[in-house]
Motif scaffolding. Structure first.
Motif, PDB file in Angstrom:
ATOM      1  N   PRO A 154      40.548  43.068  31.190  1.00  0.00           N
ATOM      2  CA  PRO A 154      40.566  43.949  32.364  1.00  0.00           C
ATOM      3  C   PRO A 154      42.002  44.159  32.842  1.00  0.00           C
ATOM      4  O   PRO A 154      42.858  43.295  32.665  1.00  0.00           O
ATOM      5  CB  PRO A 154      39.722  43.199  33.399  1.00  0.00           C
ATOM      6  CG  PRO A 154      39.682  41.786  32.937  1.00  0.00           C
ATOM      7  CD  PRO A 154      39.904  41.796  31.458  1.00  0.00           C
ATOM      8  N   LEU A 155      42.215  45.329  33.439  1.00  0.00           N
ATOM      9  CA  LEU A 155      43.552  45.634  33.963  1.00  0.00           C
ATOM     10  C   LEU A 155      43.839  44.817  35.214  1.00  0.00           C
ATOM     11  O   LEU A 155      42.964  44.599  36.054  1.00  0.00           O
ATOM     12  CB  LEU A 155      43.669  47.119  34.301  1.00  0.00           C
ATOM     13  CG  LEU A 155      43.640  48.098  33.125  1.00  0.00           C
ATOM     14  CD1 LEU A 155      43.677  49.529  33.656  1.00  0.00           C
ATOM     15  CD2 LEU A 155      44.800  47.847  32.190  1.00  0.00           C
ATOM     16  N   LYS A 156      45.074  44.394  35.308  1.00  0.00           N
ATOM     17  CA  LYS A 156      45.518  43.689  36.508  1.00  0.00           C
ATOM     18  C   LYS A 156      45.736  44.729  37.610  1.00  0.00           C
ATOM     19  O   LYS A 156      45.949  45.915  37.320  1.00  0.00           O
ATOM     20  CB  LYS A 156      46.818  42.935  36.230  1.00  0.00           C
ATOM     21  CG  LYS A 156      46.652  41.833  35.202  1.00  0.00           C
ATOM     22  CD  LYS A 156      47.984  41.175  34.902  1.00  0.00           C
ATOM     23  CE  LYS A 156      47.819  40.108  33.839  1.00  0.00           C
ATOM     24  NZ  LYS A 156      49.101  39.544  33.425  1.00  0.00           N
ATOM     25  N   PRO A 157      45.708  44.320  38.885  1.00  0.00           N
ATOM     26  CA  PRO A 157      45.872  45.290  39.982  1.00  0.00           C
ATOM     27  C   PRO A 157      47.172  46.092  39.883  1.00  0.00           C
ATOM     28  O   PRO A 157      47.175  47.302  40.115  1.00  0.00           O
ATOM     29  CB  PRO A 157      45.854  44.427  41.241  1.00  0.00           C
ATOM     30  CG  PRO A 157      45.084  43.203  40.845  1.00  0.00           C
ATOM     31  CD  PRO A 157      45.376  43.003  39.394  1.00  0.00           C
ATOM     32  N   GLU A 158      48.271  45.431  39.516  1.00  0.00           N
ATOM     33  CA  GLU A 158      49.538  46.176  39.416  1.00  0.00           C
ATOM     34  C   GLU A 158      49.514  47.168  38.255  1.00  0.00           C
ATOM     35  O   GLU A 158      50.090  48.258  38.335  1.00  0.00           O
ATOM     36  CB  GLU A 158      50.749  45.228  39.310  1.00  0.00           C
ATOM     37  CG  GLU A 158      50.748  44.285  38.129  1.00  0.00           C
ATOM     38  CD  GLU A 158      50.076  42.949  38.403  1.00  0.00           C
ATOM     39  OE1 GLU A 158      50.154  42.086  37.550  1.00  0.00           O
ATOM     40  OE2 GLU A 158      49.463  42.769  39.466  1.00  0.00           O
ATOM     41  N   GLU A 159      48.823  46.814  37.168  1.00  0.00           N
ATOM     42  CA  GLU A 159      48.703  47.738  36.028  1.00  0.00           C
ATOM     43  C   GLU A 159      47.831  48.937  36.415  1.00  0.00           C
ATOM     44  O   GLU A 159      48.126  50.079  36.044  1.00  0.00           O
ATOM     45  CB  GLU A 159      48.086  47.023  34.824  1.00  0.00           C
ATOM     46  CG  GLU A 159      48.983  45.967  34.226  1.00  0.00           C
ATOM     47  CD  GLU A 159      48.283  45.121  33.182  1.00  0.00           C
ATOM     48  OE1 GLU A 159      48.990  44.646  32.275  1.00  0.00           O
ATOM     49  OE2 GLU A 159      47.053  44.937  33.256  1.00  0.00           O
ATOM     50  N   ARG A 160      46.777  48.692  37.166  1.00  0.00           N
ATOM     51  CA  ARG A 160      45.899  49.761  37.632  1.00  0.00           C
ATOM     52  C   ARG A 160      46.672  50.721  38.546  1.00  0.00           C
ATOM     53  O   ARG A 160      46.513  51.934  38.444  1.00  0.00           O
ATOM     54  CB  ARG A 160      44.713  49.149  38.372  1.00  0.00           C
ATOM     55  CG  ARG A 160      43.518  50.074  38.397  1.00  0.00           C
ATOM     56  CD  ARG A 160      42.273  49.437  38.932  1.00  0.00           C
ATOM     57  NE  ARG A 160      41.916  48.291  38.087  1.00  0.00           N
ATOM     58  CZ  ARG A 160      41.338  47.199  38.525  1.00  0.00           C
ATOM     59  NH1 ARG A 160      41.026  47.079  39.786  1.00  0.00           N
ATOM     60  NH2 ARG A 160      41.048  46.215  37.710  1.00  0.00           N
ATOM     61  N   HIS A 161      47.550  50.172  39.389  1.00  0.00           N
ATOM     62  CA  HIS A 161      48.367  50.991  40.286  1.00  0.00           C
ATOM     63  C   HIS A 161      49.319  51.875  39.477  1.00  0.00           C
ATOM     64  O   HIS A 161      49.449  53.078  39.745  1.00  0.00           O
ATOM     65  CB  HIS A 161      49.147  50.089  41.255  1.00  0.00           C
ATOM     66  CG  HIS A 161      50.111  50.829  42.122  1.00  0.00           C
ATOM     67  ND1 HIS A 161      49.699  51.659  43.140  1.00  0.00           N
ATOM     68  CD2 HIS A 161      51.476  50.887  42.107  1.00  0.00           C
ATOM     69  CE1 HIS A 161      50.749  52.193  43.724  1.00  0.00           C
ATOM     70  NE2 HIS A 161      51.847  51.737  43.121  1.00  0.00           N
ATOM     71  N   ILE A 162      49.993  51.296  38.490  1.00  0.00           N
ATOM     72  CA  ILE A 162      50.928  52.059  37.641  1.00  0.00           C
ATOM     73  C   ILE A 162      50.180  53.143  36.873  1.00  0.00           C
ATOM     74  O   ILE A 162      50.634  54.287  36.778  1.00  0.00           O
ATOM     75  CB  ILE A 162      51.693  51.119  36.685  1.00  0.00           C
ATOM     76  CG1 ILE A 162      52.620  50.198  37.492  1.00  0.00           C
ATOM     77  CG2 ILE A 162      52.470  51.905  35.639  1.00  0.00           C
ATOM     78  CD1 ILE A 162      53.246  49.092  36.675  1.00  0.00           C
ATOM     79  N   TRP A 163      49.001  52.799  36.337  1.00  0.00           N
ATOM     80  CA  TRP A 163      48.217  53.786  35.588  1.00  0.00           C
ATOM     81  C   TRP A 163      47.792  54.930  36.506  1.00  0.00           C
ATOM     82  O   TRP A 163      47.803  56.089  36.101  1.00  0.00           O
ATOM     83  CB  TRP A 163      46.993  53.133  34.945  1.00  0.00           C
ATOM     84  CG  TRP A 163      46.160  54.138  34.206  1.00  0.00           C
ATOM     85  CD1 TRP A 163      44.925  54.588  34.532  1.00  0.00           C
ATOM     86  CD2 TRP A 163      46.552  54.865  33.043  1.00  0.00           C
ATOM     87  NE1 TRP A 163      44.511  55.532  33.643  1.00  0.00           N
ATOM     88  CE2 TRP A 163      45.498  55.724  32.705  1.00  0.00           C
ATOM     89  CE3 TRP A 163      47.693  54.868  32.241  1.00  0.00           C
ATOM     90  CZ2 TRP A 163      45.536  56.572  31.614  1.00  0.00           C
ATOM     91  CZ3 TRP A 163      47.734  55.714  31.156  1.00  0.00           C
ATOM     92  CH2 TRP A 163      46.670  56.558  30.842  1.00  0.00           C
TER      93      TRP A 163
END
Length: 168
Positions: free
Chosen positions: A4-13
């Motif tokens: 699963p994507l981490k919260p910071e990765e989800r924000h960048i995406w």
């Protein structure tokens, strides 16, 4: 398996995907359109060779690498050889099953089954032999299979590892 994507990765995406726009004349595909596209492709496309090998591995284990190496180098005897060239499927399956039963009762631990490659490298015996070897009624005989080494027939032959007979 995807993580699963981490919260910071989800924000960048989210920032990246907000800058992407469809080409002129094309709309953004919906999730149902994407799912239908993949479903149709899966229904139409034949299984890939890697998928077939994965299914085969689910049905029947491959020979352990060290044992396969010993068989290929003839440090472990190949008890018998069976050539299925020129046989139809029904006869080839019957002969193969009889051959395996005989080899098992003789106490052989490995045999070579020559199927041939077929005219275009996709012969029916080559494709069906692993399925036949994975049959439930042969589970007490067959330990695993593997493609043969080049000097034993390569892709047109199979090493079949046999289980040990129970001591009586």
């Amino acid at each position: 398996m995807k993580r699963p994507l981490k919260p910071e990765e989800r924000h960048i995406w989210g920032m990246v995907s907000s800058t992407v726009h469809p080409l002129p004349g094309r709309g953004t595909p919906t999730a149902s359109q994407e799912a239908a596209k993949h479903e149709t492709a899966a229904r139409i496309a034949p299984p890939k060779p890697s998928e077939l090998k994965a299914r085969l591995r689910e049905q029947l284990d491959a020979i352990e690498p060290n044992r396969r190496h010993r068989i290929a180098r003839e440090r472990e005897d190949i008890g018998a050889r069976l050539d299925l060239h020129g046989m139809d499927q029904v006869r080839a399956r019957a002969v193969l099953e009889g051959f395996l039963a005989n080899a098992f009762h003789e106490g052989w631990r490995a045999v070579l089954v020559i199927t041939g490659k077929g005219v275009q490298g996709d012969g029916i015996l080559k494709r069906r032999a692993p399925e036949w070897l994975a049959a439930p009624h042969l589970a007490h005989i067959v330990a695993g299979i593997s493609d043969a080494a080049r000097h034993h027939g390569g892709e047109g032959a199979l090493y079949v590892a046999l289980k040990r007979k129970a001591r009586s």
